[in-house]
Write a protein that holds these residues in place. Structure first.
Motif, short mmCIF file in Angstrom:
data_model
loop_
_atom_site.label_atom_id
_atom_site.label_comp_id
_atom_site.label_asym_id
_atom_site.label_seq_id
_atom_site.Cartn_x
_atom_site.Cartn_y
_atom_site.Cartn_z
N UNK A 1 0.84 -1.20 0.00
CA UNK A 1 0.00 -0.08 -0.02
C UNK A 1 0.92 1.36 0.00
N UNK A 2 1.76 1.10 0.78
CA UNK A 2 2.92 2.28 0.82
C UNK A 2 3.39 2.49 -0.59
N UNK A 3 4.05 1.25 -1.08
CA UNK A 3 4.64 1.40 -2.29
C UNK A 3 3.68 2.08 -3.65
N UNK A 4 2.69 1.39 -3.52
CA UNK A 4 1.57 2.04 -4.60
C UNK A 4 1.41 3.56 -4.50
N UNK A 5 1.85 4.10 -3.41
CA UNK A 5 1.58 5.63 -3.17
C UNK A 5 2.49 6.43 -4.11
N UNK A 6 3.46 5.69 -4.46
CA UNK A 6 4.58 5.97 -5.47
C UNK A 6 5.33 7.26 -4.60
N UNK A 7 5.40 7.42 -3.44
CA UNK A 7 5.86 8.23 -2.64
C UNK A 7 7.33 7.81 -2.13
N UNK A 8 8.29 8.77 -2.03
CA UNK A 8 9.59 8.23 -1.60
C UNK A 8 9.23 8.28 -0.12
N UNK A 9 10.04 7.40 0.66
CA UNK A 9 11.06 6.60 0.10
C UNK A 9 10.47 5.08 -0.18
N UNK B 1 17.46 -15.79 7.85
CA UNK B 1 17.50 -14.35 7.44
C UNK B 1 17.82 -13.41 8.48
N UNK B 2 19.00 -12.77 8.48
CA UNK B 2 19.32 -12.04 9.65
C UNK B 2 18.24 -10.47 9.54
N UNK B 3 17.81 -10.23 8.45
CA UNK B 3 17.10 -9.24 8.13
C UNK B 3 15.67 -9.67 7.54
N UNK B 4 14.40 -9.39 8.22
CA UNK B 4 13.21 -9.89 7.48
C UNK B 4 12.13 -8.62 7.47
N UNK B 5 11.20 -8.68 6.87
CA UNK B 5 10.36 -7.73 6.84
C UNK B 5 9.73 -7.17 8.13
N UNK C 1 14.39 4.35 6.19
CA UNK C 1 13.74 3.12 5.29
C UNK C 1 14.59 2.78 4.41
N UNK C 2 15.10 3.55 3.80
CA UNK C 2 16.39 3.00 2.43
C UNK C 2 17.32 2.17 3.21
N UNK C 3 17.81 2.49 4.48
CA UNK C 3 18.92 1.85 4.77
C UNK C 3 18.47 0.40 5.39
N UNK C 4 17.23 0.37 5.85
CA UNK C 4 16.69 -0.85 6.33
C UNK C 4 16.36 -1.76 5.07
N UNK C 5 15.83 -1.14 4.11
CA UNK C 5 15.66 -2.13 2.81
C UNK C 5 17.10 -2.71 2.19
N UNK C 6 18.13 -1.91 2.28
CA UNK C 6 19.40 -2.25 2.07
C UNK C 6 19.84 -3.25 2.70
N UNK C 7 19.76 -3.27 3.82
CA UNK C 7 20.06 -4.10 4.79
C UNK C 7 19.36 -5.60 4.63
N UNK C 8 17.95 -5.40 4.20
CA UNK C 8 17.20 -6.43 3.95
C UNK C 8 17.60 -7.26 2.74
#
Length: 151
Positions: free
Chosen positions: A25-33, A114-118, A132-139
């Motif tokens: 739902x957040x992704x489809x908002x097309x807003x950063x991050x 997995x050391x990092x999950x959703x 958020x960007x840093x957490x996704x990169x770690x994921x």
């Protein structure tokens, strides 16, 4: 509550599926991050929940994560653009080509947990924009690392 049978994350208070739908739902908002990282987030989720992998056994997701970790979001956008062009009904010649040379581990390869999950990316279940960007990169890195250990 039992951990997720696929990624090993705690499913308390929300399951991985519930968190994934909140993230979409957040992704489809097309807003950063969130929006710009949609492909990376979906790739991480699918590779950590392999029962949901598409017919390509995750080849595109695997290539996308390698591209992101090695070249960043601009290169991911180039890869996605190429995939869209290759998948166009105007292009004849068969299935989608994965442009990136990142050999996919066998789907049934044993993986470490997995050391990092959703759950980690969600923090409190809301996927806060701060870091958020840093957490996704770690994921992404944890996903590639775990699958790479199984090869």
């Amino acid at each position: 509550m039992e951990p997720c049978p696929e990624c090993g994350a705690s499913m308390d208070p929300r399951s991985c599926d519930e968190l994934f739908h909140a993230l979409l739902a957040l992704d489809h908002s097309r807003q950063a991050p969130w929006g710009p990282l949609h492909g990376v987030s979906v790739s991480c989720f699918l590779l950590q929940h392999p029962s949901r992998l598409p017919a390509d056994d995750g080849a595109m997701a695997w290539a996308l994560l390698h591209t992101y970790l090695e070249g960043g979001l601009d290169e991911v956008n180039q890869l996605v653009g190429q995939a869209r062009r290759d998948n166009s009904h105007r292009v004849k010649g068969g299935p989608l080509r994965v442009v990136r040379d990142a050999p996919l581990p066998h789907r049934d390869a044993s993986r470490s947990r997995f050391s990092v999950t959703i759950q980690d990316v969600a923090v409190d279940g809301t996927f806060p924009s701060s870091a958020f960007t840093e957490r996704v990169k770690a994921w992404a890195a944890a996903t590639v690392d775990a699958w790479s250990c199984g090869t």
